[in-house]
Every structure is written in structure tokens, then in C-alpha cells.
Design an enzyme around this catalytic site. Structure first.
Site, PDB file in Angstrom:
ATOM      1  N   LYS A 264       0.818  -1.132   0.032  1.00  0.00           N
ATOM      2  CA  LYS A 264      -0.175  -0.225   0.043  1.00  0.00           C
ATOM      3  C   LYS A 264       0.824   1.242  -0.019  1.00  0.00           C
ATOM      4  O   LYS A 264       2.043   1.429   0.729  1.00  0.00           O
ATOM      5  CB  LYS A 264      -0.931   0.009   1.210  1.00  0.00           C
ATOM      6  CG  LYS A 264      -1.810   1.436   1.409  1.00  0.00           C
ATOM      7  CD  LYS A 264      -2.657   1.281   2.801  1.00  0.00           C
ATOM      8  CE  LYS A 264      -3.116   2.681   2.890  1.00  0.00           C
ATOM      9  NZ  LYS A 264      -4.270   2.946   3.942  1.00  0.00           N
ATOM     10  N   GLU A 313      -8.272  11.951  13.413  1.00  0.00           N
ATOM     11  CA  GLU A 313      -7.512  11.027  13.551  1.00  0.00           C
ATOM     12  C   GLU A 313      -6.345  11.191  14.635  1.00  0.00           C
ATOM     13  O   GLU A 313      -5.461  12.278  14.530  1.00  0.00           O
ATOM     14  CB  GLU A 313      -6.370  10.453  12.433  1.00  0.00           C
ATOM     15  CG  GLU A 313      -5.808   9.168  12.694  1.00  0.00           C
ATOM     16  CD  GLU A 313      -5.250   8.452  11.089  1.00  0.00           C
ATOM     17  OE1 GLU A 313      -4.345   7.652  11.388  1.00  0.00           O
ATOM     18  OE2 GLU A 313      -5.888   8.849  10.071  1.00  0.00           O
TER      19      GLU A 313
END
Length: 532
Positions: A264, A313
Site C-alpha cells: 500500500k 485521527e
């Protein structure tokens, strides 16, 4: 006698009491004996300050911490608000600071933070040990900025402020910090601490006319407006690369994934917004607060430059031995009505590709935390985090640090737990696969070669440190850099804003879909920025 009249007759409205003066004398003596700088912090309950109507502490002031942030002007400043709870703090000025870069930057900040905490004396009201003391952040890359835009934000910078205003659990406090050098005299320290309190009482947000930008020499001619049209503000928006180029980069990343270089990578891009006026940062933050009530609102200002975010986050929160974080990866748009929103949510939770991307992040966070924790808990399946315009898969993770063992014979105290603190954990976690990629090293190397973007503090840890090695660092997503005061650099431009967004690329990603994801995320900042 009015407050202002009393101030004119007596410049020291908040003198230290006898006990506080005695503690100052002790701190002065310790600094002289050690031959090193010490610091002193005075805590005052804000209800004890009798504010004037011009003060940031007037009835509407503490209820809106952004008033305090605006009052800092162009001084070094930091703002942090947990919008859901209403808790906030705002810090002004610099009593001490550290800048660092390179592979040791987290360790350098940790060493400095411990040194400051060990030489910081407290007087006045009680205050929780887990409350913020030092504020700042890190760049995404360890070597610092490559572009002029990020010159005020190095690879790492943390500050011990002069004034800190905070509201936590509905309690308002002010903390006033002062530096004590070896050989310092008592009286100037008494006076400085008293003046810090007065500065807060008489500080005020600039009036609207005081915040307006300096006029252009000939704004109509320079910008090209027809004077008869009565035109308003102008914003010129430009992407850092074309959509075709971004889609081509996604295809390159997919080829690298197919070649097993990594699993990724998070590819980011930016928008540049040039404006003929200056951005009112507190108003922009107020808009973000209204749009994103479940996020953390933060701003770091130096001079005319401000880095800000309304981020969903947390990288790491450490309070005592409890460490908490969350994996946030996998995205879908919000629907225009409940039925469409539910369909988007079902497609997200049922997507093999999105769940695989999310699993990379969860596994990486657990692997990073495992050496520090005696136990870790996380739900088996992610939940949905619904935000304005976008929704994410989220897994909250909580752990308990290992107990610190007693020092063994011949071992330096604390040696075994040297990295078991906020900054040690952050160094092991940054960047998570949610903002960098997996595995981290090859993904970051690919980004350095192909992304072509100076991320600065975007997607990096920003937050605060307490005096016990804990604190809170967020991942600076949904973030932007605001540069005011650019008069004369380019015709018709008074400010420039850089807005950032990224998309996680995994096997099965579609270049056009990933472009759409970045566009959704960029609108989250562009719309409130250009609201006119």
C-alpha cells in the site's frame, strides 16, 4: 473605580502572595546552585480574574477559545480543541523552544521535554499532571521543508509557552510561565508573573477593521475588476498537478504493488488558493469547528503563517499507563439523503478492497504498540466514522504500558523504559499505513521519488506533551497551511493557502476513483476557506 482606572494607578493587579513569593525564591536559589536555567509556572483559576468587557475572558470569551487564539496576534501561538467535549487550550509566546531534524528528532524532543519538566517549578492552583505543557509538532519527513512555503515549520519544533489558557472538565485555568536564569533576581520575576496575568485580562480580539488586509496600491487595476461591478473577494485555485498526472501516478503505484515492492502507498496532492485579501484564521477555524464536531481542531501559528487542521485521527494519546489510538482507513462519500448514505456505508463496509486497506493500518499499529504494551484491545471489526462529506472505517485501539521495572544493579534509572513514553511510541508509529504506506520504508521511498509534494506538517504528528511523558499527538489530516501578509510578492495576492489530501492505493484501486476521493477531502477545506 473601573478596572482600567485601577490598572493605570496600580500596574500589578495580581501580585504573588507570600507562599508564591517563597517558592519563587526557592526556584531562583536552585537555578543559581545548579548553574542552569529553570522555569516557573503560576496557575490561576480564571474565575479569580475580574475581566473587563474588552478582555478575552469576558463571558463569551472562555466559551469560545478562538477568541483567546485571535488575541495572540502574530506571536507564536497554539490552539487545540476537542470539539465534542468543548475542552480547549490556547498557548501564546515562547519561554523556551527546541527545533530538531534528522533520524533523532523524536529522541531530541523527548530529551529536551524531560529536561524542561525536571526544572519546572509550580505555584498557585492545583492542575492535573496530564495537562499540556509543551506544544508543537513534526514534519512528515525527518529532514525538514524543501519549499519556501514551509520555512516556519521545521522537521520538529516544540515550545514551552509564556501563557496558556485552558478549559478542561468545565474548569477554566490560566498558566503563566517564566524563565529563571542563574543569577536572576526575585523582583523582576514577581513583576513578570503579575504582568502575564494582566496581559490575559486586557488582551482582546482585534476589531474587524484592524484585521482587514492592507489595501493594494490600485486594487481595481491590479486584479482586473470592473470598478462598476462592485466585485467582492477573489480566490484563484490551482492544483499542484493535473488530474491526468495524478491518475498516472496511481497507475505507477499499482504497478509497484503488482511487482511486490509494497502492499500500500498513500499518494497525496495539494491545492493552492491565492486570495486578494487575508484569511481570518479564527473565523476559518470557527467554520471548521461547525462542520466537523467530532474532530480535533488545532492551529499552530508563527508570525503570519498558520498550519491548521480539523483532524479525525489520533496518532497516540498517553495518559498514565493507558495508551489509545485509532486506525482510520477506507473511505466512501456521504449520501445526499439517508437512503443513499446507507448504501454508500454498506458498500464501504462490504468492500474487500477497503477492508484490506483498513486491515493494513490496524495490523501496523498493533505491531508498533506491541513492544510497549502489556495488553492491547481492539474490536474484531471496524465501525463507521461519519464526517461531513465523507465516511471512514475506524478501529479504536487501547493498550496498557508495561510496568516500569525497578532499576537493576549497575543500570541507569529509567534505562529499560527509555522509549515507553508519548514520543517514543510516536517515533515507532509514524507514519502509519493510513498516511504513508505498508511496508513503511519502501512506500516512503517510492513517495520521495514519485509524489513530488513537500508535505510539510501535513499527515504528521502535531499536539502537546505533559510533564509526565504523556500527552496527545494527532495525525494532521484535513489540514492546510495559511500564509498571510504576502502583499507585494505577486500582484493581487495578499494570502496563499495550501490544502492537502491523500488516497490509499492498494491492489484493486482505480485511478479515477482515487482522484475522486482526494477531491472530496480537498472540498472539506476549500468550501469553508472560500465561503463568501
Amino acid at each position: 473605580m473601573s478596572r482600567v482606572e485601577k490598572a493605570a494607578r496600580d500596574p500589578h493587579l495580581y501580585p504573588l502572595n507570600a507562599a508564591e513569593q517563597a517558592r519563587v525564591r526557592d526556584a531562583v536559589a536552585r537555578a543559581a546552585s545548579a548553574g542552569r536555567t529553570h522555569w516557573l509556572a503560576r496557575v490561576i483559576a480564571l474565575e479569580a480574574l475580574e475581566a473587563t468587557t474588552a478582555s478575552v475572558l469576558e463571558p463569551d470569551g472562555p466559551g469560545d477559545g478562538l477568541t483567546c487564539y485571535a488575541a495572540a496576534g502574530t506571536r507564536d501561538r497554539f490552539y487545540w480543541e476537542t470539539v465534542e467535549t468543548g475542552d480547549f487550550f490556547c498557548a501564546w509566546g515562547v519561554s523556551d523552544e527546541l527545533e530538531a531534524s534528522g533520524q533523532s528528532r523524536f529522541a531530541d524532543v523527548r530529551s529536551w521535554a524531560r529536561s524542561v519538566a525536571s526544572r519546572l517549578e509550580w505555584i498557585g492552583e492545583a492542575r492535573p499532571l496530564s495537562a499540556p505543557i509543551l506544544t508543537g509538532g513534526f514534519g512528515f519527513e525527518e529532514d525538514g521543508p524543501r519549499s519556501e512555503d514551509w520555512k516556519a515549520f521545521p522537521a520538529a519544533r516544540f515550545v514551552l509557552p509564556e501563557i496558556l489558557i485552558e478549559r478542561s472538565d468545565k474548569i477554566l485555568r490560566a498558566v503563566f510561565f517564566v524563565r529563571i536564569e542563574p543569577g536572576a533576581q526575585e523582583r523582576p520575576i514577581f513583576d513578570t508573573l503579575a504582568r502575564r496575568a494582566e496581559e490575559l485580562v486586557y488582551a482582546r480580539r482585534p476589531a474587524e477593521e484592524e484585521r482587514s488586509p492592507a489595501p493594494l496600491a490600485n486594487p481595481v487595476e491590479a486584479i482586473g475588476f470592473d470598478e462598476g461591478e462592485g466585485a467582492g473577494p477573489e480566490y484563484r485555485v490551482r492544483s499542484d498537478r493535473s488530474h491526468l498526472v495524478f491518475e498516472g501516478q496511481v497507475s505507477q503505484a499499482l504497478a509497484a504493488i503488482e511487482a511486490r515492492e509494497f502492499e500500500k502507498v498513500v499518494l497525496a496532492r495539494s491545492l493552492r488558493v491565492d486570495h486578494d485579501g487575508e484569511v481570518d484564521v479564527p473565523i476559518f477555524l470557527e467554520r471548521l469547528r461547525g462542520l466537523y464536531p467530532t474532530c480535533t481542531l488545532l492551529a499552530v501559528g508563527r508570525g503570519q503563517d498558520t498550519f491548521l487542521a480539523a483532524t479525525p485521527e489520533t496518532l497516540v494519546r498517553l495518559e498514565g499507563r493507558t495508551v489509545s489510538t485509532a486506525a482510520l482507513a477506507g473511505s466512501a462519500p456521504r449520501g445526499r439523503e439517508p437512503g443513499e448514505d446507507a448504501r454508500f456505508a454498506a458498500a464501504l463496509t462490504g468492500s474487500e478492497k477497503e477492508r484490506a486497506e483498513h486491515a493494513y493500518v490496524v495490523d501496523a499499529i498493533r505491531d508498533a504498540l506491541d513492544p510497549f504494551c502489556a495488553e492491547l484491545t481492539a474490536p474484531a471489526s471496524p465501525s463507521l466514522r461519519k464526517l461531513f462529506g465523507i465516511q471512514h472505517l475506524e478501529t479504536r485501539i487501547v493498550g496498557t504500558l508495561h510496568e516500569v521495572p525497578s532499576a537493576k544493579a549497575g543500570q541507569e534509572a529509567g534505562e529499560e523504559s527509555d522509549t515507553a513514553d508519548l514520543l517514543g511510541i510516536a517515533a515507532a508509529m509514524h507514519p502509519t499505513p493510513a498516511v504513508g504506506g505498508a511496508p513503511s520504508l519502501p512506500a516512503r521511498e517510492w513517495l520521495r521519488r514519485f509524489e513530488g509534494l513537500d508535505r510539510g506538517w501535513y499527515a504528521a504528528p502535531v499536539g502537546w506533551i505533559d510533564g509526565e511523558g504523556g500527552g496527545n499527538l494527532c495525525v494532521a489530516l484535513r489540514s492546510g497551511l495559511i500564509r498571510n501578509g504576502l502583499h507585494g510578492e505577486e500582484v493581487g495576492i495578499s494570502s496563499r493557502s495550501l490544502l492537502f489530501a491523500g488516497s490509499g492505493i492498494v491492489a484493486g484501486s482505480n485511478p479515477k476513483t482515487e482522484l475522486v476521493e482526494t477531491r472530496i477531502k480537498l472540498r472539506a477545506l476549500l468550501a469553508p476557506l472560500t465561503e463568501i
